[in-house]
Design a protein around this motif. Structure first.
Motif, mmCIF file in Angstrom:
data_model
loop_
_atom_site.group_PDB
_atom_site.id
_atom_site.type_symbol
_atom_site.label_atom_id
_atom_site.label_comp_id
_atom_site.label_asym_id
_atom_site.label_seq_id
_atom_site.Cartn_x
_atom_site.Cartn_y
_atom_site.Cartn_z
ATOM 1 N N ARG A 166 0.838 -1.204 0.000
ATOM 2 C CA ARG A 166 0.000 0.000 0.000
ATOM 3 C C ARG A 166 0.868 1.247 0.000
ATOM 4 O O ARG A 166 0.614 2.208 -0.727
ATOM 5 C CB ARG A 166 -0.908 0.016 1.238
ATOM 6 N N MET A 196 1.098 4.070 -2.952
ATOM 7 C CA MET A 196 0.820 5.491 -2.656
ATOM 8 C C MET A 196 1.949 6.385 -3.129
ATOM 9 O O MET A 196 1.708 7.451 -3.690
ATOM 10 C CB MET A 196 0.678 5.692 -1.150
ATOM 11 N N LEU A 231 -6.427 8.923 -4.956
ATOM 12 C CA LEU A 231 -7.072 7.766 -4.342
ATOM 13 C C LEU A 231 -6.446 6.552 -5.013
ATOM 14 O O LEU A 231 -6.483 6.426 -6.237
ATOM 15 C CB LEU A 231 -8.580 7.826 -4.616
ATOM 16 N N THR A 252 -7.637 -2.770 -1.145
ATOM 17 C CA THR A 252 -7.295 -1.641 -0.276
ATOM 18 C C THR A 252 -7.576 -0.331 -0.981
ATOM 19 O O THR A 252 -7.486 -0.238 -2.214
ATOM 20 C CB THR A 252 -5.813 -1.683 0.150
ATOM 21 N N ALA A 253 -7.931 0.684 -0.184
ATOM 22 C CA ALA A 253 -8.120 2.056 -0.677
ATOM 23 C C ALA A 253 -7.267 2.949 0.190
ATOM 24 O O ALA A 253 -7.247 2.774 1.419
ATOM 25 C CB ALA A 253 -9.589 2.452 -0.561
ATOM 26 N N ASP A 254 -6.533 3.874 -0.401
ATOM 27 C CA ASP A 254 -5.748 4.829 0.371
ATOM 28 C C ASP A 254 -5.901 6.228 -0.205
ATOM 29 O O ASP A 254 -5.927 6.413 -1.424
ATOM 30 C CB ASP A 254 -4.264 4.418 0.392
ATOM 31 N N PHE A 255 -6.004 7.191 0.718
ATOM 32 C CA PHE A 255 -6.248 8.592 0.360
ATOM 33 C C PHE A 255 -5.000 9.423 0.651
ATOM 34 O O PHE A 255 -4.539 9.457 1.794
ATOM 35 C CB PHE A 255 -7.415 9.147 1.188
ATOM 36 N N HIS A 277 -1.124 11.333 4.036
ATOM 37 C CA HIS A 277 -1.939 10.122 3.885
ATOM 38 C C HIS A 277 -3.037 10.177 4.933
ATOM 39 O O HIS A 277 -2.768 10.210 6.135
ATOM 40 C CB HIS A 277 -1.031 8.894 4.083
ATOM 41 N N GLY A 335 -6.953 4.725 5.144
ATOM 42 C CA GLY A 335 -7.543 3.925 4.082
ATOM 43 C C GLY A 335 -8.484 2.862 4.589
ATOM 44 O O GLY A 335 -8.921 2.892 5.748
ATOM 45 N N GLN A 358 -15.642 4.828 -2.076
ATOM 46 C CA GLN A 358 -14.346 5.530 -2.000
ATOM 47 C C GLN A 358 -14.373 6.800 -2.853
ATOM 48 O O GLN A 358 -13.842 7.834 -2.457
ATOM 49 C CB GLN A 358 -13.193 4.625 -2.477
#
Ligand SMILES: Nc1ncnc2c1ncn2[C@@H]1O[C@H](COP(=O)(O)OP(=O)(O)O)[C@@H](O)[C@H]1O
Ligand SMILES: CC(C)(COP(=O)(O)O)[C@@H](O)C(=O)NCCC(=O)O
Ligand SMILES: [K+]
Length: 249
Positions: free
Chosen positions: A103, A107, A119, A128-131, A138, A141, A200
């Protein structure tokens, strides 16, 4: 030549970059260390100088793979390690070393390619989702089961859901309501993933309006790409981040 490895929970993704900058001379997706070694030995003119690796597996499993590579090719292996901050991205986890390294690298790659808010969605064993905000912060997520886990839970915990891989593949030619078990399950799970993606996107819009990039990566990214027309499907996003985290002199 540089060997790059992304060791996920189900598969090892590998590629070999040629001596002249960045040309991919070989690549593959394998389900075991042995298959990786076989794949590499099958490459004509292989002369590995460096190897960089990211793994979300146990230290024991990763250590065993590194030993095999060192023994087989006499190459030293550099591993991505957790960081609080790198390349303008600040890890948002309370304990930064607990964030999955795949992750983290995705990113780094996404923020680098977007030069702005992004995103990052990864569709592997888990999804997985990460912002990452415009300033590199960061925000955190989400993790949920991916396709392999969803279908296997249904197969394992019900008495009457049983089907093979070929039928599963065919079932996804359309997403209308299923008229067989395999269609109902496979399409149902894809719709779960798409619903996750919608949530998301809604959250990202609430933070950033339309001013953000969406990156899709991982083996099952194609299952959702059509519902995010503006998204960039970048299968090697983890490798983009890996090169940033493990530069080779
Ligand atoms: N060429 C491929 N090789 C292996 N798996 C693939 C491939 N294309 C799509 N997939 C699917 O991708 C998923 C695994 O994604 P991946 O990102 O490799 O997971 P992980 O990083 O958790 O090992 C599986 O559901 C698999 O069916
Ligand atoms: C979330 C993951 C299981 C995803 O792994 P993958 O599906 O890519 O094999 C992995 O990034 C991981 O083990 N992370 C540690 C827990 C965390 O990120 O909070
Ligand atoms: K992964």
């Amino acid at each position: 030549m540089i060997l790059e490895l992304d060791c996920g929970n189900s598969f090892i993704k590998w590629r070999v970059l040629g001596a002249d900058v960045g040309r991919v001379v070989g690549e593959g997706v394998v389900d075991s260390d042995l298959a990786l070694l076989e794949g590499l030995k099958g490459l004509k003119g292989l002369a590995l100088k460096h190897c960089r690796l990211v793994s979300v597996r146990t230290a024991e499993e990763t250590g065993a793979l590194i030993s095999s590579l060192t023994e087989a090719f006499g190459v030293s292996v550099v591993c991505a390690t957790p960081a609080r901050e790198m390349s303008g991205v600040r890890n948002g986890y309370e304990e930064f070393e607990r964030l999955g390294l795949d992750r983290w690298l995705a990113m780094l790659g996404g923020f680098h390619l977007a030069s702005g808010a992004c995103l990052v969605l990864d569709f592997g064993t888990a999804v997985t989702a990460d912002f990452v905000a415009r300033d590199g912060e960061h925000l955190g997520g989400f993790i949920c089961p991916g396709m392999p886990l969803m279908r296997n839970q249904l197969r394992t915990h019900t008495r009457r859901i049983r089907y093979g891989d070929l039928a599963a593949e065919r079932a996804l030619e359309s997403l209308v309501p299923g008229r067989t078990t395999v269609e109902a399950v496979e399409r149902g799970c894809v719709l779960m993933l798409r619903g996750f993606v919608q949530a998301q996107l809604d959250l990202a819009r609430s933070y950033w309006g339309e001013d953000f990039a969406v990156f899709l990566t991982g083996g099952d990214a194609d299952l959702v790409s059509e519902i995010v027309p503006g998204a960039r499907v970048v299968p090697d996003l983890v490798f983009v981040g890996l090169a940033m985290a493990c530069p080779l002199s």
